[in-house]
Design a protein around this motif. Structure first.
Motif, PDB file in Angstrom:
ATOM      1  N   ALA A  47       0.836  -1.207   0.000  1.00 45.45           N
ATOM      2  CA  ALA A  47       0.000   0.000   0.000  1.00 45.45           C
ATOM      3  C   ALA A  47       0.867   1.252   0.000  1.00 45.45           C
ATOM      4  N   PHE A  48       1.960   1.232   0.762  1.00 42.66           N
ATOM      5  CA  PHE A  48       2.900   2.353   0.783  1.00 42.66           C
ATOM      6  C   PHE A  48       3.490   2.550  -0.617  1.00 42.66           C
ATOM      7  N   CYS A  49       3.890   1.476  -1.260  1.00 40.97           N
ATOM      8  CA  CYS A  49       4.459   1.566  -2.619  1.00 40.97           C
ATOM      9  C   CYS A  49       3.444   2.137  -3.605  1.00 40.97           C
ATOM     10  N   ASP A  50       2.190   1.731  -3.501  1.00 40.36           N
ATOM     11  CA  ASP A  50       1.142   2.264  -4.387  1.00 40.36           C
ATOM     12  C   ASP A  50       1.000   3.773  -4.194  1.00 40.36           C
ATOM     13  N   HIS A  51       0.991   4.199  -2.941  1.00 34.68           N
ATOM     14  CA  HIS A  51       0.877   5.629  -2.645  1.00 34.68           C
ATOM     15  C   HIS A  51       2.072   6.390  -3.212  1.00 34.68           C
ATOM     16  N   MET A  52       3.262   5.874  -2.954  1.00 36.01           N
ATOM     17  CA  MET A  52       4.477   6.542  -3.424  1.00 36.01           C
ATOM     18  C   MET A  52       4.507   6.629  -4.952  1.00 36.01           C
ATOM     19  N   SER A  53       4.102   5.570  -5.626  1.00 35.57           N
ATOM     20  CA  SER A  53       4.099   5.566  -7.098  1.00 35.57           C
ATOM     21  C   SER A  53       3.137   6.595  -7.666  1.00 35.57           C
ATOM     22  N   ALA A  54       2.063   6.866  -6.950  1.00 29.79           N
ATOM     23  CA  ALA A  54       1.095   7.870  -7.413  1.00 29.79           C
ATOM     24  C   ALA A  54       1.652   9.285  -7.254  1.00 29.79           C
ATOM     25  N   CYS A  55       2.469   9.494  -6.233  1.00 29.23           N
ATOM     26  CA  CYS A  55       2.960  10.839  -5.922  1.00 29.23           C
ATOM     27  C   CYS A  55       4.359  11.142  -6.464  1.00 29.23           C
ATOM     28  N   TYR A  56       5.166  10.112  -6.665  1.00 29.05           N
ATOM     29  CA  TYR A  56       6.577  10.323  -7.013  1.00 29.05           C
ATOM     30  C   TYR A  56       7.010   9.343  -8.095  1.00 29.05           C
ATOM     31  N   ASP A  57       7.851   9.812  -8.993  1.00 29.88           N
ATOM     32  CA  ASP A  57       8.524   8.941  -9.955  1.00 29.88           C
ATOM     33  C   ASP A  57      10.005   9.011  -9.618  1.00 29.88           C
ATOM     34  N   GLU A  58      10.554   7.911  -9.092  1.00 29.89           N
ATOM     35  CA  GLU A  58      11.924   7.937  -8.591  1.00 29.89           C
ATOM     36  C   GLU A  58      12.771   6.816  -9.177  1.00 29.89           C
ATOM     37  N   THR A  59      14.034   7.145  -9.382  1.00 33.64           N
ATOM     38  CA  THR A  59      15.053   6.178  -9.775  1.00 33.64           C
ATOM     39  C   THR A  59      16.249   6.388  -8.858  1.00 33.64           C
ATOM     40  N   LEU A  60      16.836   5.297  -8.425  1.00 28.25           N
ATOM     41  CA  LEU A  60      17.979   5.361  -7.533  1.00 28.25           C
ATOM     42  C   LEU A  60      19.262   5.127  -8.319  1.00 28.25           C
ATOM     43  N   THR A  61      20.266   5.973  -8.068  1.00 27.20           N
ATOM     44  CA  THR A  61      21.560   5.832  -8.737  1.00 27.20           C
ATOM     45  C   THR A  61      22.679   5.903  -7.702  1.00 27.20           C
ATOM     46  N   ASP A  62      23.889   5.695  -8.167  1.00 25.81           N
ATOM     47  CA  ASP A  62      25.081   5.781  -7.314  1.00 25.81           C
ATOM     48  C   ASP A  62      24.968   4.864  -6.100  1.00 25.81           C
ATOM     49  N   MET A  63      24.418   3.665  -6.328  1.00 32.20           N
ATOM     50  CA  MET A  63      24.133   2.702  -5.270  1.00 32.20           C
ATOM     51  C   MET A  63      25.415   2.056  -4.755  1.00 32.20           C
ATOM     52  N   VAL A  64      25.562   2.059  -3.434  1.00 31.79           N
ATOM     53  CA  VAL A  64      26.621   1.313  -2.770  1.00 31.79           C
ATOM     54  C   VAL A  64      25.945   0.464  -1.701  1.00 31.79           C
ATOM     55  N   ILE A  65      26.191  -0.848  -1.743  1.00 32.75           N
ATOM     56  CA  ILE A  65      25.567  -1.784  -0.805  1.00 32.75           C
ATOM     57  C   ILE A  65      26.645  -2.370   0.107  1.00 32.75           C
ATOM     58  N   PHE A  66      26.358  -2.396   1.396  1.00 38.57           N
ATOM     59  CA  PHE A  66      27.240  -2.964   2.408  1.00 38.57           C
ATOM     60  C   PHE A  66      26.490  -4.122   3.073  1.00 38.57           C
ATOM     61  N   THR A  68      26.906  -7.459   6.148  1.00 37.50           N
ATOM     62  CA  THR A  68      27.704  -8.175   7.126  1.00 37.50           C
ATOM     63  C   THR A  68      28.031  -9.564   6.588  1.00 37.50           C
ATOM     64  N   GLU A  69      29.116 -10.126   7.084  1.00 37.32           N
ATOM     65  CA  GLU A  69      29.535 -11.452   6.618  1.00 37.32           C
ATOM     66  C   GLU A  69      28.516 -12.531   6.943  1.00 37.32           C
ATOM     67  N   ASP A  70      27.789 -12.375   8.053  1.00 38.93           N
ATOM     68  CA  ASP A  70      26.821 -13.409   8.421  1.00 38.93           C
ATOM     69  C   ASP A  70      25.482 -13.272   7.689  1.00 38.93           C
ATOM     70  N   GLY A  71      25.322 -12.207   6.881  1.00 36.43           N
ATOM     71  CA  GLY A  71      24.125 -12.053   6.061  1.00 36.43           C
ATOM     72  C   GLY A  71      22.887 -11.588   6.783  1.00 36.43           C
ATOM     73  N   THR A  72      23.029 -11.117   8.024  1.00 36.70           N
ATOM     74  CA  THR A  72      21.842 -10.704   8.779  1.00 36.70           C
ATOM     75  C   THR A  72      21.568  -9.210   8.734  1.00 36.70           C
ATOM     76  N   ARG A  73      22.548  -8.416   8.278  1.00 35.14           N
ATOM     77  CA  ARG A  73      22.370  -6.965   8.214  1.00 35.14           C
ATOM     78  C   ARG A  73      22.973  -6.456   6.924  1.00 35.14           C
ATOM     79  N   ALA A  74      22.378  -5.377   6.415  1.00 38.10           N
ATOM     80  CA  ALA A  74      22.901  -4.734   5.211  1.00 38.10           C
ATOM     81  C   ALA A  74      22.500  -3.268   5.237  1.00 38.10           C
ATOM     82  N   ALA A  75      23.170  -2.493   4.410  1.00 37.15           N
ATOM     83  CA  ALA A  75      22.863  -1.069   4.277  1.00 37.15           C
ATOM     84  C   ALA A  75      23.156  -0.667   2.843  1.00 37.15           C
ATOM     85  N   ALA A  76      22.538   0.427   2.434  1.00 36.08           N
ATOM     86  CA  ALA A  76      22.781   0.959   1.093  1.00 36.08           C
ATOM     87  C   ALA A  76      22.746   2.474   1.151  1.00 36.08           C
TER      88      ALA A  76
END
Length: 131
Positions: A47-66, A68-76
């Motif tokens: 529902a949040f995605c539907d709302h956002m798509s109606a109000c905003y057209d967005e593309t993400l660039t310059d992505m850097v993903i981090f 953890t070695e154990d695969g339980t946490r990540a950040a971008a």
């Protein structure tokens, strides 16, 4: 594994593929929205995605993903390149303004799925760009 899941999630975002994003999420995902309430579950995320798509057209660039070695946490970290399409409640009037905004997301993962998404950006910066 976690970095691959996050990459799939953001690739789906950029493809405007909400179903693909949902496929990366646990059923009880906790979605912490910038300046908003925590939403629990895929239905509320969709529902949040539907709302956002109606109000905003967005593309993400310059992505850097981090991840953890154990695969339980990540950040971008990334840049949101957007167009403000429709006035969102409590925000400035939309007139097709464009914006470019640094942002970041934090994730928890279990069993190959995202269990928590936290997104941060500077709302005052965004308001300044669209006002």
């Amino acid at each position: 594994m976690s970095a691959d899941t996050i990459r799939r999630y953001f690739d789906a975002f950029n493809a405007k593929d909400t179903a693909g994003m949902l496929d990366c999420l646990a059923d009880d995902v906790a979605h912490h929205v910038n300046e908003g309430q925590v939403r629990i579950g895929r239905d509320k995320f969709a529902a949040f995605c539907d709302h956002m798509s109606a109000c905003y057209d967005e593309t993400l660039t310059d992505m850097v993903i981090f991840a953890t070695e154990d695969g339980t946490r990540a950040a971008a970290e990334y840049i949101v390149n957007g167009t403000y399409l429709k006035t969102d409640s409590g925000l400035p009037e939309a007139r097709g303004q464009t914006y470019r905004l640094p942002a970041g997301s934090f994730f928890s993962l279990a069993d190959g799925r995202i269990t928590r998404v936290v997104t941060y950006y500077n709302l005052a910066d965004w308001i300044g760009q669209v006002s």
